[in-house]
Design a protein around this motif. Sequence first.
Motif, PDB file in Angstrom:
ATOM      1  N   ARG A  25      -5.565   6.043 -15.966  1.00 55.57           N
ATOM      2  CA  ARG A  25      -4.718   6.807 -15.051  1.00 55.57           C
ATOM      3  C   ARG A  25      -3.458   7.290 -15.764  1.00 55.57           C
ATOM      4  NH1 ARG A  25      -6.149   9.214 -10.787  1.00 55.57           N
ATOM      5  NH2 ARG A  25      -6.809   7.397  -9.577  1.00 55.57           N
ATOM      6  N   ALA A  26      -2.857   6.412 -16.566  1.00 58.79           N
ATOM      7  CA  ALA A  26      -1.643   6.802 -17.289  1.00 58.79           C
ATOM      8  C   ALA A  26      -1.923   7.936 -18.265  1.00 58.79           C
ATOM      9  CB  ALA A  26      -1.065   5.588 -18.021  1.00 58.79           C
ATOM     10  N   VAL A  36       4.488  12.244  -8.561  1.00 58.41           N
ATOM     11  CA  VAL A  36       3.034  12.028  -8.546  1.00 58.41           C
ATOM     12  C   VAL A  36       2.557  12.294  -7.126  1.00 58.41           C
ATOM     13  CG1 VAL A  36       1.158  10.422  -8.986  1.00 58.41           C
ATOM     14  CG2 VAL A  36       3.254  10.296 -10.357  1.00 58.41           C
ATOM     15  N   THR A  37       1.684  13.284  -6.953  1.00 63.08           N
ATOM     16  CA  THR A  37       1.190  13.640  -5.627  1.00 63.08           C
ATOM     17  C   THR A  37       0.121  12.650  -5.185  1.00 63.08           C
ATOM     18  OG1 THR A  37      -0.618  15.058  -6.398  1.00 63.08           O
ATOM     19  CG2 THR A  37       1.568  16.073  -6.219  1.00 63.08           C
ATOM     20  N   PRO A  38      -0.236  12.642  -3.898  1.00 61.10           N
ATOM     21  CA  PRO A  38      -1.266  11.705  -3.430  1.00 61.10           C
ATOM     22  C   PRO A  38      -2.612  11.867  -4.128  1.00 61.10           C
ATOM     23  CG  PRO A  38      -0.029  12.548  -1.566  1.00 61.10           C
ATOM     24  CD  PRO A  38       0.428  13.336  -2.771  1.00 61.10           C
ATOM     25  N   ASP A  39      -2.912  13.069  -4.647  1.00 63.06           N
ATOM     26  CA  ASP A  39      -4.174  13.243  -5.373  1.00 63.06           C
ATOM     27  C   ASP A  39      -3.964  13.194  -6.893  1.00 63.06           C
ATOM     28  OD1 ASP A  39      -2.767  15.607  -5.221  1.00 63.06           O
ATOM     29  OD2 ASP A  39      -4.525  16.883  -4.987  1.00 63.06           O
ATOM     30  N   TRP A  40      -2.892  12.487  -7.335  1.00 69.49           N
ATOM     31  CA  TRP A  40      -2.659  12.152  -8.728  1.00 69.49           C
ATOM     32  C   TRP A  40      -2.445  13.374  -9.613  1.00 69.49           C
ATOM     33  CZ3 TRP A  40      -1.211   7.413  -9.945  1.00 69.49           C
ATOM     34  CH2 TRP A  40      -1.567   6.375  -9.082  1.00 69.49           C
ATOM     35  N   ALA A  77      -6.294  13.641  -1.286  1.00 70.77           N
ATOM     36  CA  ALA A  77      -4.895  13.581  -0.837  1.00 70.77           C
ATOM     37  C   ALA A  77      -4.721  12.541   0.261  1.00 70.77           C
ATOM     38  CB  ALA A  77      -4.452  14.960  -0.348  1.00 70.77           C
ATOM     39  N   LEU A  78      -5.666  12.488   1.197  1.00 68.08           N
ATOM     40  CA  LEU A  78      -5.564  11.541   2.301  1.00 68.08           C
ATOM     41  C   LEU A  78      -5.754  10.107   1.806  1.00 68.08           C
ATOM     42  CD1 LEU A  78      -5.095  11.532   5.325  1.00 68.08           C
ATOM     43  CD2 LEU A  78      -7.565  11.731   5.674  1.00 68.08           C
ATOM     44  N   ALA A  79      -6.703   9.907   0.909  1.00 70.92           N
ATOM     45  CA  ALA A  79      -6.913   8.570   0.348  1.00 70.92           C
ATOM     46  C   ALA A  79      -5.681   8.109  -0.428  1.00 70.92           C
ATOM     47  CB  ALA A  79      -8.151   8.560  -0.553  1.00 70.92           C
ATOM     48  N   GLY A  80      -5.075   9.026  -1.158  1.00 74.17           N
ATOM     49  CA  GLY A  80      -3.893   8.667  -1.934  1.00 74.17           C
ATOM     50  C   GLY A  80      -2.714   8.288  -1.074  1.00 74.17           C
TER      51      GLY A  80
END
Length: 753
Positions: A206-207, A238-242, A579-582
């Motif tokens: 992820r990083a 960092v947005t909800p969808d990374w 986005a919703l999961a994040g």
Amino acid sequence: MSSSLAAPPRGNALLPADTLDGTGEVAVTPAFTLLTRLLDTLVVLPEEWDELAPRDRDLITQAPGTDALLDRLVTRHLLTGYQAEAVRDGRADDLILGHYRVLDVLGQGGMGTVFRAEHLQLRRQVALKVMARAIEGNPRLLHRFYAEARAVARLQHPNIIGCTDAGLAVRSDPAGGARDYFVMEFYPGQDLYHLVRETGPLTPHRACDLFRQIADALAEAHKHGLVHRDIKPSNVLVTPDWQAKVLDFGLARLPDRDVTEAGTLLGTVGYMAPEQARDPHAVDARADLWSLGATMYWALSGREPYPESGNPVRDLHRRFSTSPDPVRAVRPEVPAEVSDLVARLMDNDPDQRFPSARTVAAALTGFTHWLPAGAPATMPPAKADRVRVLLVDDEPPLRRWMTAVLKGQYEVREACDAETALADVVRNPPDVIVADVNLPGLSGPELIARIRATCPDPDAIKILLVSGALPTEALGGLAVDGADDFLAKPFSSPDFLSRIRSLVLRRGGRTGPGTAAAASKATAVMSRGSLERTPRPVAPPARPTAAAEALSYTASRLLTETNLAADGHWSRVGRYVRALAGAAAGGGEYARLKDPTYVDLLAAVAPVYDVGLLAVPRNVLMKPDKLDEDERSVVQSHTTAGSEVLMAVAGKFAADVPSLPLAAEVARGHHERWDGTGYPDGLAGAKIPLAARLVAVAAVYEALRSRRPHRPPLNHARAVNLITTESAGHFDPTLLAAFATAAPRFEQIHQGG
């Protein structure tokens, strides 16, 4: 009595009787006067007022006082809590600046305050930076304020918060004064500092993915001559969808000029390159690379490389005289190559860092290909399964160096020219070839052509092309002609190793002697006079979600071609899911929404939710009038029809597409409701599968924003209001809260952002 005060709020002629006095005229109360003013000044939007149900308008107009009025406007989402407090404090005029309506505070700094706002006509949410009153009369700081706006406006990049407007808002009240502001894109999310502080260090994969995006954004800024000079965790959103978004170019050094006063220390000490601490005027793009490494150190370890002690002099001395522990020493599961990359970025000598942000992005791209998502890096493969790498270069020192880098993990062989390499390929086909462009005899590209002519399957042998003579752009052109990747000399061991690992992974997992034997059967006997081909084995499947994406894309295209879904449906729905999961809370069963593998799979299958509509008669689906009870029953059957088709396919192809049962679960359950009033099974609460509950929110938003035979598409604000306040009992409360948080991101996705 003034007629302007007596007039009812615009768009509403249905005032309750108890707001009228004995003469039939409107009784002007302080609450009514305030409501009229808020509507006239657009602090409360007239169209949103008009869309309220009559009973809600009555309840608001009957408020016994201004405090009750404001509370009721907040409850009905006509005002935010921040707006209500501003009105109470007598700052209602501050809520409208130019074409923008202020909604909330996002942050505050020395140069000004950043608000969440929306454009009055377009209703698009933005970030509005307003210059601090205390420095409005300072010409130098005013110049810096607009210099930031102009700097960002020059940059068009998906990982940079863009500037879209700027101006001077003249107030109707002369005592209020004019306010300088500029407008930036607004994205929901969390800055990297608070994200790591609240959820812990990021996984290496992820990083690397996030910092690849940041490095790419810096490369774009550097291309325009801009040096950010303040890269740190709090300046990365960092947005909800990374998606990573670089912000705050307030300290950016512009090409050929600087507005920094001599002796001024600019930046944050713990994330500031040593040369910047000595002289902020003299820095170049490599200072941003040091800050990028320090920020990545925080993301991977959860520790600041140089914690502030409260004593700036002591902090600066420690910065110049010490080095932080390697990331791997703090967090052993970080691969050595990633730890080495961070250390190189943070080298005190700018010449020892990467040459550019673009090369950093390229190195991180390689890591994202071979690092596992959501799990620590695995140990190198056992000796019996080691991959074979053939190094083809006419420089013995370089071959020895590459061998030393690779020999701990791979079986390495060397060749000094193309002829020797071809003979080696015939005897013992490698998995990966590293070839220089300029070789004695046949050149590197000619060697590639000979190999590809005999062994055309790109998964049999992967080829990395290297050169110290050609620019990167030229190497890229050669790669298109047959090589799988390219690397410009000189390169570091992390760069080189990450490219090799990436190529091995792209072979689809076929490694070791068994693979080499298969390649040997498929590789023709090479000679200078003849080439003979033999059949190739079938290539293995690609990414785990590839089959699911192909299935959902096919279903989505069918729905689009038959006007049952809008263009772009497939891409949008998958991104809504992410986005919703994040944004969702991570406790209990919702912890699954933090598992990248589960979210990837759900995003891949989500667009099939309405595939059953293809089984419903078209005349019913396209009826412009209200459906009768029998027709509604027919339409509702699409949930079971879609599910049954998907399960039937799963019965035959479950091993090839293991996500089919999840797709069937979504298709059947996306019309169930939290309160049990949905269909087809009348499930309630947690009995509805989590995947179906999440996709239900995304599907309803997509439907509301799309044109239907019986209505035009709704705007974002109206769609959000319907989902969050006018659909009581329909949706999972946890996911509904997540949607409220991620709603601005939904709008950006819908707009193609």
